[in-house]
Design a protein around this motif. Structure first.
Motif, short mmCIF file in Angstrom:
data_model
loop_
_atom_site.label_atom_id
_atom_site.label_comp_id
_atom_site.label_asym_id
_atom_site.label_seq_id
_atom_site.Cartn_x
_atom_site.Cartn_y
_atom_site.Cartn_z
N ARG A 87 0.82 -1.20 0.00
CA ARG A 87 0.00 0.00 0.00
C ARG A 87 0.87 1.27 0.00
O ARG A 87 0.42 2.34 -0.38
N ASP A 88 2.13 1.14 0.40
CA ASP A 88 3.01 2.30 0.49
C ASP A 88 4.14 2.28 -0.53
O ASP A 88 5.16 2.92 -0.35
N GLY A 89 4.00 1.54 -1.61
CA GLY A 89 5.04 1.56 -2.62
C GLY A 89 5.49 0.17 -3.02
O GLY A 89 4.91 -0.84 -2.62
N LEU A 90 6.54 0.11 -3.83
CA LEU A 90 7.05 -1.15 -4.36
C LEU A 90 8.24 -1.63 -3.56
O LEU A 90 8.98 -0.84 -2.96
N VAL A 91 8.44 -2.94 -3.56
CA VAL A 91 9.65 -3.51 -2.97
C VAL A 91 10.24 -4.49 -3.97
O VAL A 91 9.51 -5.26 -4.61
N ALA A 92 11.54 -4.41 -4.14
CA ALA A 92 12.25 -5.32 -5.04
C ALA A 92 13.09 -6.28 -4.21
O ALA A 92 13.67 -5.89 -3.19
#
Length: 363
Positions: free
Chosen positions: A123-128
Motif C-alpha cells: 500500500r506504500d510503494g514497491l519492494v524489489a
C-alpha cells in the motif's frame, strides 16, 4: 544440501526484525550465491531495508535512478509476474556500458553482475528483491529460479503485512508475559475461527463493529458477504499443509454505539506455536484512526436543519426533484445534503442512512 526456507520462517520475519534482516542472505544460501537484498522503491529514493549483504549501496542507487538500464526495470508492470532475469531485458554489452557497472560495480570491486529479481507491491510503494552473482558465476539457471520462485507469494504477503505494521508503528505484538500489546486491535484465532486471546482494543472493536460478531462458542464470524472471505482467509492461514498469510478489508461503517469506524485491514499471520492458529492484526489507512476510535467517546451526530428536512422527505419517499420543489432548493443542493448525510451517518446509500437515523433516534 542447503536449508530450504519454510513459509513459516518467512511469515515469522514479519514480527522479528532480526529474522527479517537475515532473510535475504538465507535465500541466497539456498542456491549458494553471494548476494541478495530487499530494496524499497520510492520516487527519488532507493532504500535497502535490510542489511542483506551490501546495504551501503542505497545512495549509489539513487544517483543512477532514471537512466540506468538495470534500475529501469524496477517497474510496477513487473509486480505479480514472479522472478525475472535481468539478462532477458538488458544485454551484457549494454550493462557494461552503464554508470552502475563502471562507476559503482567496477570502481568499488563489488561482486555483482548477473541479477535475478522480483517486484512486489504494498500500500506504500514497491519492494524489489534482488539476487546477484559475480561475473564468473554465470547467469541464473532454471533450477535456481524454481527454488527461489517457490517463495514469491509468501514474500509478497510478508512485505504487505510488514509494511502495514510499519505504517501503524507496531514494533511488538506480545509482552513478556505473552499477552497481546495494545498498539492496535490484535487477536488470535484457531483453525475453526475460535477466539484464543485478544487485547483490549480488539475487544472494543469486536463489540462495536457491525460486521464482526462472536457467537456463543466464541467463534468469530462476519455478517453478510464478508463471512465467506473471512472463513477462507482463516482457512488458508491455518492450513495444516501449507498455511498462507492474507488480509481482509472492511469498509468504513457506523459502529453499534454510533462511532464511525474507519476502513480497516485485517492482516492474518499464520502461527505454529500452540497448534494451527492465526494472529490477526488490525490496521487502518489513517495513522491515528484506530487509537482515536477506541479512546474517543461516542461521536455525536449533528445534523443541520436542512439535512433533517432532506432526511424527513426521504423517509416519506420523496424523490430528489420533489424534495427540491418542497424545500425550494436546487437539485445539486439536495445532492450535497444527501452526500453529507451519508458521510455523517457512515452510510453507503440513502436507504442505509435512513435506517441508521431511525436506529439512533435522530428524527
Amino acid at each position: 544440501m542447503s536449508h530450504l526456507i519454510s513459509h513459516h520462517e518467512i511469515y515469522d520475519a514479519a514480527l522479528d526484525d532480526e529474522l527479517f534482516t537475515l532473510l535475504p542472505s538465507m535465500m541466497a544460501r539456498e542456491i549458494d550465491i553471494p548476494s541478495a537484498v530487499f530494496i524499497w522503491l520510492h520516487p527519488g529514493d532507493y532504500r535497502e531495508i535490510t542489511a542483506g549483504t551490501q546495504a551501503e549501496a542505497n545512495l549509489d542507487y539513487n544517483s543512477f535512478e532514471g537512466h540506468d538500464p538495470w534500475l529501469a526495470h524496477g517497474t510496477p508492470e513487473k509486480c505479480g509476474t514472479g522472478l525475472f532475469r535481468l539478462s532477458d531485458h538488458v544485454s551484457a554489452q549494454e550493462f557494461e556500458r552503464s554508470e552502475m557497472y563502471n562507476d559503482f560495480i567496477v570502481k568499488n570491486g563489488v561482486d555483482r553482475y548477473w541479477c535475478l529479481a522480483m517486484m512486489q507491491s504494498t500500500r506504500d510503494g514497491l519492494v524489489a528483491t534482488a539476487f546477484h552473482k559475480g561475473k564468473r558465476g554465470g547467469d541464473f539457471t532454471d533450477p535456481e529460479m524454481r527454488t527461489l520462485g517457490a517463495h514469491v507469494q509468501d514474500l509478497g504477503r510478508l512485505h504487505k503485512i510488514r509494511r502495514e505494521l510499519h505504517r501503524a508503528s507496531i514494533q511488538q505484538v506480545t509482552a513478556s508475559d505473552n499477552s497481546l500489546l495494545d498498539d492496535a486491535p490484535i487477536f488470535e484465532l484457531d483453525h475453526e475461527g475460535r477466539l484464543v486471546r485478544m487485547n483490549g482494543m480488539a475487544e472494543t472493536l469486536i463489540a462495536i463493529h457491525p460486521l464482526l460478531v462472536l457467537n456463543f462458542q466464541r467463534v468469530l464470524r462476519a455478517r453478510g458477504a464478508a463471512q465467506p472471505a473471512l472463513r477462507r482467509a482463516i482457512g488458508r492461514a491455518t492450513d495444516a499443509g501449507k498455511s498462507a498469510a492474507g488480509s481482509l478489508d472492511l469498509p468504513q461503517m457506523r459502529g453499534a454505539d454510533g462511532r464511525i469506524i474507519p476502513r480497516l485491514r485485517l492482516n492474518l499471520l499464520p502461527r505454529t506455536d500452540g497448534g494451527r492458529r492465526v494472529l490477526v492484526i488490525v490496521t487502518s489507512e489513517e495513522e491515528t484512526a484506530l487509537r482515536d476510535l477506541v479512546d474517543a467517546p461516542r461521536d455525536r451526530i449533528h445534523l443541520t436543519p436542512r439535512e433533517r428536512d432532506v432526511l424527513h422527505g426521504m423517509i416519506r419517499g420523496r424523490r430528489r426533484d420533489q424534495l427540491a420543489h418542497d424545500l425550494d432548493l436546487a437539485m445539486p443542493t439536495i445532492d450535497m445534503h444527501s452526500a453529507n448525510l451519508r458521510r455523517k451517518l457512515g452510510a453507503r446509500t440513502i436507504a442505509e442512512a435512513v435506517a441508521i437515523a431511525l436506529r439512533f433516534g435522530l428524527l
